[in-house]
Design an enzyme around this catalytic site. Structure first.
Site, PDB file in Angstrom:
ATOM      1  N   ARG A  58      56.928  -7.827 -35.850  1.00 26.23           N
ATOM      2  CA  ARG A  58      56.178  -8.888 -36.542  1.00 26.23           C
ATOM      3  C   ARG A  58      54.674  -8.664 -36.462  1.00 26.23           C
ATOM      4  NH1 ARG A  58      60.852 -11.155 -34.343  1.00 26.23           N
ATOM      5  NH2 ARG A  58      59.837 -11.422 -32.345  1.00 26.23           N
ATOM      6  N   GLU A  95      63.125  -8.897 -19.772  1.00 25.50           N
ATOM      7  CA  GLU A  95      63.832  -9.849 -18.920  1.00 25.50           C
ATOM      8  C   GLU A  95      64.975  -9.134 -18.181  1.00 25.50           C
ATOM      9  OE1 GLU A  95      64.518 -13.313 -21.156  1.00 25.50           O
ATOM     10  OE2 GLU A  95      65.360 -14.419 -19.454  1.00 25.50           O
TER      11      GLU A  95
HETATM   12  P1  AMP Z   1      56.098 -10.994 -23.622  1.00 21.08           P
HETATM   13  O1  AMP Z   1      56.049  -9.509 -23.411  1.00 21.08           O
HETATM   14  O2  AMP Z   1      56.915 -11.693 -22.583  1.00 21.08           O
HETATM   15  O3  AMP Z   1      54.721 -11.586 -23.769  1.00 21.08           O
HETATM   16  O4  AMP Z   1      56.890 -11.252 -24.987  1.00 21.08           O
HETATM   17  C1  AMP Z   1      56.247 -11.142 -26.214  1.00 21.08           C
HETATM   18  C2  AMP Z   1      57.054 -10.354 -27.196  1.00 21.08           C
HETATM   19  O5  AMP Z   1      58.411 -10.761 -27.215  1.00 21.08           O
HETATM   20  C3  AMP Z   1      56.514 -10.559 -28.597  1.00 21.08           C
HETATM   21  O6  AMP Z   1      56.508  -9.298 -29.269  1.00 21.08           O
HETATM   22  C4  AMP Z   1      57.470 -11.544 -29.238  1.00 21.08           C
HETATM   23  O7  AMP Z   1      57.779 -11.177 -30.568  1.00 21.08           O
HETATM   24  C5  AMP Z   1      58.722 -11.528 -28.371  1.00 21.08           C
HETATM   25  N1  AMP Z   1      59.111 -12.876 -27.905  1.00 21.08           N
HETATM   26  C6  AMP Z   1      59.138 -13.291 -26.614  1.00 21.08           C
HETATM   27  N2  AMP Z   1      59.565 -14.549 -26.507  1.00 21.08           N
HETATM   28  C7  AMP Z   1      59.812 -14.981 -27.760  1.00 21.08           C
HETATM   29  C8  AMP Z   1      60.255 -16.238 -28.333  1.00 21.08           C
HETATM   30  N3  AMP Z   1      60.541 -17.306 -27.565  1.00 21.08           N
HETATM   31  N4  AMP Z   1      60.376 -16.315 -29.669  1.00 21.08           N
HETATM   32  C9  AMP Z   1      60.073 -15.254 -30.460  1.00 21.08           C
HETATM   33  N5  AMP Z   1      59.676 -14.046 -29.989  1.00 21.08           N
HETATM   34  C10 AMP Z   1      59.524 -13.908 -28.660  1.00 21.08           C
END
Ligand code: AMP
Length: 175
Positions: A58, A95
């Protein structure tokens, strides 16, 4: 504009317990898409930005439009094995387990000023992996722009602790 209203929330996707924040509803609305790109770009209009790095997938849609608006180049950060030329890779924690993100080794030049773009910041792990790639190529990340922040997961806070200017348009509590 209340960008939260244009984001669709899908409970338990892709797995139980996750509230998936779907921006396709925002992207499909001409006024909201235009406004989102304007707001993601605005803080950096007077900054030097040579390249926008967008994170798959995205971040490509948003990053391409932001790069166009800033008259900057666009450089993709992709999942392992997707880029056709020589790459550098950075592993990061998901995760469950570990993944790797890659950029072309000649995607950025030393001294480039870079704006990092993604749709959502949760824990910040994805953006920090991209930041590591940007810095390994000798470039400097001047900021991060994303549509959504999940402040409870403290990703934006982690990025700010690295002295980055972080801009988001909408926030949701929880995961
Ligand atoms: P993080 O690395 O934990 O900051 O996760 C961010 C990445 O995971 C981004 O590229 C988001 O597209 C995706 N992502 C994580 N959580 C969500 C969520 N609740 N809804 C949509 N995309 C998410």
């Amino acid at each position: 504009m209340k960008f939260e209203h244009y984001v669709r929330t899908i409970p338990d996707h892709p797995k139980p317990g996750i509230m998936f924040r779907d921006i396709t509803t925002l992207l499909g609305d001409a006024t909201a898409f235009r406004a989102a790109i304007d707001e993601m770009t605005q803080p950096f209009m007077d900054a030097r930005v040579d390249k926008v790095v967008g994170i798959e997938a995205r971040g490509f849609i948003l990053g391409g439009a932001v790069a166009h608006q800033l008259s900057a180049g666009f450089v993709p950060a992709r999942k392992r094995g997707k880029l056709p030329w020589r790459t550098i890779a950075q592993e990061y924690q998901l995760e469950y387990g570990v993944d790797a993100m890659e950029m072309h080794e000649d995607g950025l030049s030393a001294g480039d000023h870079v704006l990092l773009v993604d749709d959502l910041i949760a824990t910040g792990g994805t953006a920090l992996a991209a930041l590591a790639l940007i810095e390994r190529l000798g470039a400097r990340c001047v900021g991060v722009s994303a549509v959504i922040d999940l402040p409870d997961l403290k990703g934006a806070e982690r990025l700010r602790a690295r002295n980055l200017s972080v801009h988001t348009l909408a926030a949701f509590s929880g995961h």
